[in-house]
Design an enzyme around this catalytic site. Structure first.
Site, PDB file in Angstrom:
ATOM      1  N   ARG A  86       0.897  -1.325   0.010  1.00 49.44           N
ATOM      2  CA  ARG A  86       0.102   0.173   0.017  1.00 49.44           C
ATOM      3  C   ARG A  86       0.634   1.132   0.044  1.00 49.44           C
ATOM      4  O   ARG A  86       0.284   2.366  -0.365  1.00 49.44           O
ATOM      5  CB  ARG A  86      -1.088  -0.094   1.180  1.00 49.44           C
ATOM      6  CG  ARG A  86      -2.186  -1.022   0.792  1.00 49.44           C
ATOM      7  CD  ARG A  86      -2.870  -1.152   2.036  1.00 49.44           C
ATOM      8  NE  ARG A  86      -2.463  -1.489   3.237  1.00 49.44           N
ATOM      9  CZ  ARG A  86      -2.385  -2.904   3.637  1.00 49.44           C
ATOM     10  NH1 ARG A  86      -2.922  -3.823   2.940  1.00 49.44           N
ATOM     11  NH2 ARG A  86      -1.903  -3.373   4.742  1.00 49.44           N
ATOM     12  N   GLU A 102       5.595 -10.878  14.896  1.00 43.29           N
ATOM     13  CA  GLU A 102       4.878 -11.438  16.263  1.00 43.29           C
ATOM     14  C   GLU A 102       5.641 -13.112  16.359  1.00 43.29           C
ATOM     15  O   GLU A 102       6.068 -13.402  17.271  1.00 43.29           O
ATOM     16  CB  GLU A 102       3.783 -11.481  16.323  1.00 43.29           C
ATOM     17  CG  GLU A 102       2.734 -11.665  17.672  1.00 43.29           C
ATOM     18  CD  GLU A 102       1.467 -11.491  17.678  1.00 43.29           C
ATOM     19  OE1 GLU A 102       0.924 -10.964  16.470  1.00 43.29           O
ATOM     20  OE2 GLU A 102       0.839 -11.710  18.431  1.00 43.29           O
TER      21      GLU A 102
HETATM   22  P1  AMP Z   1       4.309  -3.178  11.292  1.00 44.86           P
HETATM   23  O1  AMP Z   1       5.714  -3.559  10.793  1.00 44.86           O
HETATM   24  O2  AMP Z   1       3.901  -3.729  12.645  1.00 44.86           O
HETATM   25  O3  AMP Z   1       4.434  -1.559  11.804  1.00 44.86           O
HETATM   26  O4  AMP Z   1       3.327  -3.138  10.301  1.00 44.86           O
HETATM   27  C1  AMP Z   1       3.223  -2.269   9.412  1.00 44.86           C
HETATM   28  C2  AMP Z   1       2.819  -3.046   7.983  1.00 44.86           C
HETATM   29  O5  AMP Z   1       1.479  -3.837   8.540  1.00 44.86           O
HETATM   30  C3  AMP Z   1       1.927  -1.989   7.101  1.00 44.86           C
HETATM   31  O6  AMP Z   1       2.761  -2.287   5.898  1.00 44.86           O
HETATM   32  C4  AMP Z   1       0.484  -2.123   7.181  1.00 44.86           C
HETATM   33  O7  AMP Z   1       0.030  -1.942   6.064  1.00 44.86           O
HETATM   34  C5  AMP Z   1       0.149  -3.280   7.774  1.00 44.86           C
HETATM   35  N1  AMP Z   1      -0.594  -3.331   9.144  1.00 44.86           N
HETATM   36  C6  AMP Z   1      -0.362  -3.577  10.371  1.00 44.86           C
HETATM   37  N2  AMP Z   1      -1.143  -3.489  11.181  1.00 44.86           N
HETATM   38  C7  AMP Z   1      -2.289  -3.174  10.394  1.00 44.86           C
HETATM   39  C8  AMP Z   1      -3.736  -2.594  10.645  1.00 44.86           C
HETATM   40  N3  AMP Z   1      -4.442  -2.653  11.811  1.00 44.86           N
HETATM   41  N4  AMP Z   1      -4.343  -2.309   9.510  1.00 44.86           N
HETATM   42  C9  AMP Z   1      -3.829  -2.118   8.393  1.00 44.86           C
HETATM   43  N5  AMP Z   1      -2.696  -2.539   8.074  1.00 44.86           N
HETATM   44  C10 AMP Z   1      -1.904  -2.646   9.029  1.00 44.86           C
END
Ligand code: AMP
Length: 186
Positions: free
Chosen positions: A66, A103
């Site tokens: 995205r 995780e």
């Molecule tokens: P992180 O590495 O945990 O910051 O996860 C970020 C990535 O996961 C991004 O590319 C987001 O598009 C996706 N992502 C994580 N949590 C969500 C959520 N609650 N809603 C939509 N996309 C998420």
């Protein structure tokens, strides 16, 4: 450049919450309803253009998948190059990779070694100035790995930008560069 409360509301209300997707307990922030809403998408892009037009950027790097949408649209507005940061195994040329923890288990992102010019420099030996962008920051693991990659190939990640930040996860902690989010959700 600050976003008016009215514009913030237009963008925030265009993003749809999907409870328990992709698994129970997760509230998925669905930006497809922002993208198909011309007023909200245009309001967002006007704000990002106004914020970043004086940064002197050389490139915008977007995170798979995205981040590609917002990054490519902004790169075109600012007349700079766009670089995709991809999940492992998708890029055809020589890549540099960075693992990060999930995780459960690990994942890996990749970038083309010459994406920001030779040794990360578009002109001479000055490191290219790169803005990293994604739709959402949760734990920040993906974006930190992507920012590391940008710096690893010799460019400089000058800011990490997100449309939405899940503040309760404190993902912005531990970045070596400024972090900006358009919307904050707790
Ligand atoms: P992180 O590495 O945990 O910051 O996860 C970020 C990535 O996961 C991004 O590319 C987001 O598009 C996706 N992502 C994580 N949590 C969500 C959520 N609650 N809603 C939509 N996309 C998420």
């Amino acid at each position: 450049m600050t976003l008016s409360a009215e514009d913030k509301k237009i963008i925030l209300e265009s993003i749809r919450d999907i409870p328990d997707f992709p698994k129970p307990g997760i509230v998925f922030k669905d930006i497809s309803t922002l993208l198909n809403n011309p007023e909200a998408f245009n309001t967002l892009m006007n704000h990002l253009e106004a914020r970043y037009k004086e940064f002197g950027l050389d490139y915008i790097a977007g995170i798979d998948a995205r981040g590609f949408i917002f990054g490519a649209a902004l790169a075109d507005r600012l007349k700079v190059g766009f670089v995709p940061v991809r999940k492992k195994g998708k890029l055809p040329y020589t890549t540099v990779a960075q693992k990060y923890s999930l995780e459960y288990g690990v994942d890996e992102v990749e970038i083309h070694i010459d994406a920001f010019g030779e040794n990360g420099c578009r002109c001479g030996d000055t490191p290219s100035k790169v803005l990293l962008i994604d739709d959402l920051i949760a734990t920040g693991g993906t974006a930190k790995a992507a920012a590391n990659l940008i710096n690893k190939v010799g460019a400089t990640c000058i800011e990490a930008c997100f449309i939405m930040e899940l503040t309760f996860l404190k993902g912005r902690e531990g970045f070596d560069m400024p972090v900006y989010s358009v919307l904050q959700v707790d």
